[in-house]
Design a protein around this motif. Structure first.
Motif, PDB file in Angstrom:
ATOM      1  N   GLY A 163      24.616  -1.312   7.664  1.00  0.00           N
ATOM      2  CA  GLY A 163      25.276  -1.873   6.495  1.00  0.00           C
ATOM      3  C   GLY A 163      24.610  -1.573   5.172  1.00  0.00           C
ATOM      4  O   GLY A 163      25.156  -1.904   4.113  1.00  0.00           O
ATOM      5  N   VAL A 164      23.446  -0.938   5.198  1.00  0.00           N
ATOM      6  CA  VAL A 164      22.707  -0.667   3.961  1.00  0.00           C
ATOM      7  C   VAL A 164      23.138   0.684   3.381  1.00  0.00           C
ATOM      8  O   VAL A 164      23.219   1.681   4.098  1.00  0.00           O
ATOM      9  N   GLN A 165      23.413   0.702   2.104  1.00  0.00           N
ATOM     10  CA  GLN A 165      23.748   1.931   1.385  1.00  0.00           C
ATOM     11  C   GLN A 165      22.627   2.236   0.394  1.00  0.00           C
ATOM     12  O   GLN A 165      22.091   1.321  -0.247  1.00  0.00           O
ATOM     13  N   VAL A 166      22.297   3.509   0.272  1.00  0.00           N
ATOM     14  CA  VAL A 166      21.248   3.948  -0.643  1.00  0.00           C
ATOM     15  C   VAL A 166      21.796   5.065  -1.520  1.00  0.00           C
ATOM     16  O   VAL A 166      22.471   5.976  -1.026  1.00  0.00           O
ATOM     17  N   ARG A 167      21.532   4.987  -2.806  1.00  0.00           N
ATOM     18  CA  ARG A 167      21.852   6.106  -3.676  1.00  0.00           C
ATOM     19  C   ARG A 167      20.717   6.290  -4.674  1.00  0.00           C
ATOM     20  O   ARG A 167      19.869   5.398  -4.850  1.00  0.00           O
ATOM     21  N   ILE A 168      20.677   7.451  -5.310  1.00  0.00           N
ATOM     22  CA  ILE A 168      19.600   7.780  -6.245  1.00  0.00           C
ATOM     23  C   ILE A 168      20.200   7.987  -7.625  1.00  0.00           C
ATOM     24  O   ILE A 168      21.155   8.751  -7.797  1.00  0.00           O
ATOM     25  N   VAL A 169      19.634   7.291  -8.614  1.00  0.00           N
ATOM     26  CA  VAL A 169      20.057   7.421 -10.004  1.00  0.00           C
ATOM     27  C   VAL A 169      18.823   7.715 -10.845  1.00  0.00           C
ATOM     28  O   VAL A 169      17.905   6.887 -10.906  1.00  0.00           O
ATOM     29  N   ASP A 170      18.790   8.900 -11.442  1.00  0.00           N
ATOM     30  CA  ASP A 170      17.642   9.313 -12.258  1.00  0.00           C
ATOM     31  C   ASP A 170      16.332   9.159 -11.493  1.00  0.00           C
ATOM     32  O   ASP A 170      15.325   8.701 -12.039  1.00  0.00           O
ATOM     33  N   GLY A 171      16.364   9.537 -10.209  1.00  0.00           N
ATOM     34  CA  GLY A 171      15.155   9.483  -9.387  1.00  0.00           C
ATOM     35  C   GLY A 171      14.876   8.144  -8.754  1.00  0.00           C
ATOM     36  O   GLY A 171      14.025   8.035  -7.864  1.00  0.00           O
ATOM     37  N   GLU A 172      15.588   7.093  -9.194  1.00  0.00           N
ATOM     38  CA  GLU A 172      15.350   5.741  -8.675  1.00  0.00           C
ATOM     39  C   GLU A 172      16.267   5.442  -7.500  1.00  0.00           C
ATOM     40  O   GLU A 172      17.471   5.714  -7.546  1.00  0.00           O
ATOM     41  N   LEU A 173      15.712   4.853  -6.453  1.00  0.00           N
ATOM     42  CA  LEU A 173      16.497   4.420  -5.300  1.00  0.00           C
ATOM     43  C   LEU A 173      17.188   3.098  -5.620  1.00  0.00           C
ATOM     44  O   LEU A 173      16.551   2.157  -6.119  1.00  0.00           O
ATOM     45  N   ARG A 174      18.489   3.049  -5.333  1.00  0.00           N
ATOM     46  CA  ARG A 174      19.256   1.818  -5.540  1.00  0.00           C
ATOM     47  C   ARG A 174      19.942   1.419  -4.238  1.00  0.00           C
ATOM     48  O   ARG A 174      20.277   2.279  -3.425  1.00  0.00           O
ATOM     49  N   LEU A 175      20.143   0.113  -4.072  1.00  0.00           N
ATOM     50  CA  LEU A 175      20.563  -0.421  -2.779  1.00  0.00           C
ATOM     51  C   LEU A 175      21.756  -1.347  -2.878  1.00  0.00           C
ATOM     52  O   LEU A 175      21.901  -2.116  -3.845  1.00  0.00           O
ATOM     53  N   LYS A 176      22.592  -1.292  -1.821  1.00  0.00           N
ATOM     54  CA  LYS A 176      23.608  -2.296  -1.549  1.00  0.00           C
ATOM     55  C   LYS A 176      23.541  -2.631  -0.067  1.00  0.00           C
ATOM     56  O   LYS A 176      23.231  -1.765   0.748  1.00  0.00           O
ATOM     57  N   GLY A 177      23.852  -3.862   0.293  1.00  0.00           N
ATOM     58  CA  GLY A 177      23.851  -4.200   1.705  1.00  0.00           C
ATOM     59  C   GLY A 177      23.804  -5.692   1.933  1.00  0.00           C
ATOM     60  O   GLY A 177      23.677  -6.492   0.997  1.00  0.00           O
ATOM     61  N   PRO A 178      23.882  -6.103   3.206  1.00  0.00           N
ATOM     62  CA  PRO A 178      24.013  -7.524   3.542  1.00  0.00           C
ATOM     63  C   PRO A 178      22.778  -8.366   3.264  1.00  0.00           C
ATOM     64  O   PRO A 178      22.890  -9.587   3.174  1.00  0.00           O
ATOM     65  N   GLN A 179      21.592  -7.730   3.127  1.00  0.00           N
ATOM     66  CA  GLN A 179      20.401  -8.528   2.860  1.00  0.00           C
ATOM     67  C   GLN A 179      20.061  -8.652   1.379  1.00  0.00           C
ATOM     68  O   GLN A 179      18.989  -9.132   1.017  1.00  0.00           O
ATOM     69  N   LEU A 180      20.990  -8.263   0.511  1.00  0.00           N
ATOM     70  CA  LEU A 180      20.772  -8.390  -0.932  1.00  0.00           C
ATOM     71  C   LEU A 180      20.627  -9.863  -1.318  1.00  0.00           C
ATOM     72  O   LEU A 180      21.398 -10.711  -0.880  1.00  0.00           O
ATOM     73  N   PHE A 181      19.638 -10.154  -2.135  1.00  0.00           N
ATOM     74  CA  PHE A 181      19.392 -11.536  -2.556  1.00  0.00           C
ATOM     75  C   PHE A 181      20.541 -12.057  -3.416  1.00  0.00           C
ATOM     76  O   PHE A 181      21.400 -11.308  -3.880  1.00  0.00           O
ATOM     77  N   SER A 182      20.553 -13.384  -3.632  1.00  0.00           N
ATOM     78  CA  SER A 182      21.627 -14.020  -4.399  1.00  0.00           C
ATOM     79  C   SER A 182      21.258 -14.238  -5.859  1.00  0.00           C
ATOM     80  O   SER A 182      22.037 -14.813  -6.610  1.00  0.00           O
ATOM     81  N   GLY A 183      20.077 -13.802  -6.253  1.00  0.00           N
ATOM     82  CA  GLY A 183      19.632 -13.973  -7.634  1.00  0.00           C
ATOM     83  C   GLY A 183      18.260 -14.606  -7.686  1.00  0.00           C
ATOM     84  O   GLY A 183      17.707 -15.059  -6.671  1.00  0.00           O
ATOM     85  N   TYR A 184      17.693 -14.607  -8.866  1.00  0.00           N
ATOM     86  CA  TYR A 184      16.379 -15.215  -9.074  1.00  0.00           C
ATOM     87  C   TYR A 184      16.515 -16.705  -9.362  1.00  0.00           C
ATOM     88  O   TYR A 184      17.531 -17.165  -9.915  1.00  0.00           O
ATOM     89  N   ILE A 185      15.494 -17.461  -9.003  1.00  0.00           N
ATOM     90  CA  ILE A 185      15.483 -18.887  -9.332  1.00  0.00           C
ATOM     91  C   ILE A 185      15.500 -19.053 -10.844  1.00  0.00           C
ATOM     92  O   ILE A 185      16.206 -19.902 -11.389  1.00  0.00           O
TER      93      ILE A 185
END
Length: 333
Positions: A163-185
């Motif tokens: 379920g995890v997707q990875v893509r690269i933008v300007d050399g940076e790894l970016r993520l989508k998937g089911p374990q993504l957090f819901s935000g910062y406190i």
């Protein structure tokens, strides 16, 4: 930075342990770091799903804890440099018989494991000295993981988990998937955490190979920019750690009025050893580093400050050494 997770995201975070590292009912996982750390939470979830056994420790003592782990029959040992050094020392002190006869290998999740340390683990523990790398962060735990039978074990951080997707933008790894957090406190920190398309901006630089495995090249903030040239702190650390006088080391960038930033090596010396800046810079250049990448400042410390999972606390090092004028080598540019 406290983060918010759900039952769903925590369960998904354990996929790297259950699927990637193929944990089962015969696995014994000693945890020498706080259970409340995201790595501990992921392992707890994995134990509930697979029936593997967790062994918890109140404190970490490098001289004692490895033997306590061995008494419980640990199969998978983690997770970063301080722990690996302690396992090696314990095995060597134990003699020729295996301290961990059921060992399957080592799990690295706190930071990339230098090739020199991987070589030493294989040498001391034989075929069971393989280091399985996983990659993730508190905001997105265990995004990728190797397995012990991967052909490139120890050379990537493995493929994305289900379920995890990875893509690269300007050399940076970016993520989508089911374990993504819901935000910062602290909700003010949410701005910029995700891009406009909902991908997590990890801050990690990397690439994807032909097998679909992820390679980590460093952190955006762990890149030293000297005279507009990018220097990977990890690349310099890999070389420094092979020096016989060095027991441990970290590399940071410090402000420099002439070059913008300079490369500063912070070294824990091996017992009875000495080292000078000129000698270290010459060694690094001889080992293949371009001159502009070689250390321009050398500092010594008894121990490196580390975070709970064993990763070097570079923020603390920058705070400690930034005011220091340092010892600058002749201009290598």
């Amino acid at each position: 930075k406290g983060v918010k997770h759900t039952d769903r995201s925590v369960i998904a975070s354990s996929n790297g342990i259950t699927d990637g590292q193929r944990t089962d009912t015969s696995s014994v996982l000693p945890i020498p770091w706080p259970l409340a750390h995201i790595g501990g939470v992921a392992m707890l979830s994995a134990a509930l799903r697979t029936g593997c056994r967790l062994v918890l420790f109140d404190t970490w003592d490098p001289a004692v804890t490895p033997y306590r782990m061995a008494a419980h029959g640990g199969t998978n040992l983690g997770s970063a440099m301080p722990f690996f050094h302690a396992y090696i020392a314990a095995q060597r002190a134990h003699g020729n018989s295996q301290l961990f006869p059921n060992l399957r290998g080592f799990i690295a999740g706190g930071a990339p494991t230098p090739q020199e340390v991987q070589r030493e683990l294989r040498e001391v523990f034989g075929v069971n000295g393989a280091v399985v790398d996983a990659w993730g962060m508190t905001e997105f735990p265990v995004a990728t993981s190797q397995s012990f039978d991967d052909p490139d074990v120890g050379r990537s951080v493995g493929p994305p988990m289900p379920g995890v997707q990875v893509r690269i933008v300007d050399g940076e790894l970016r993520l989508k998937g089911p374990q993504l957090f819901s935000g910062y406190i602290d909700e003010s920190l949410n701005t910029g955490a995700l891009d406009d398309d909902g991908w997590l901006c990890t801050g990690d630089l990397g690439s994807i190979d032909d097998l679909g495995h992820i390679h980590i090249d460093g952190r955006r903030k762990d890149i030293i920019i000297r005279n507009a040239e990018n220097i990977s702190a990890g690349e310099v650390e890999e070389v420094i750690l092979t020096h016989s006088a060095v027991a441990d080391a970290s590399v940071i960038g410090l402000p420099d009025s002439r070059t913008g930033e300079r490369t500063c090596a912070i070294v824990v010396l091996a017992p009875g050893s000495e080292l000078t800046l000129d000698a270290l810079s010459t060694y690094c250049h001889t080992a293949g580093l371009a001159r502009f990448k070689c250390p321009e400042q050398l500092e010594f410390t008894d121990t490196l400050p580390r975070l709970p999972m064993g990763k070097v606390n570079k923020a603390a090092l920058r705070e400690r050494f930034s005011p220091v004028g340092g010892r600058i080598s002749p201009d290598p540019s």
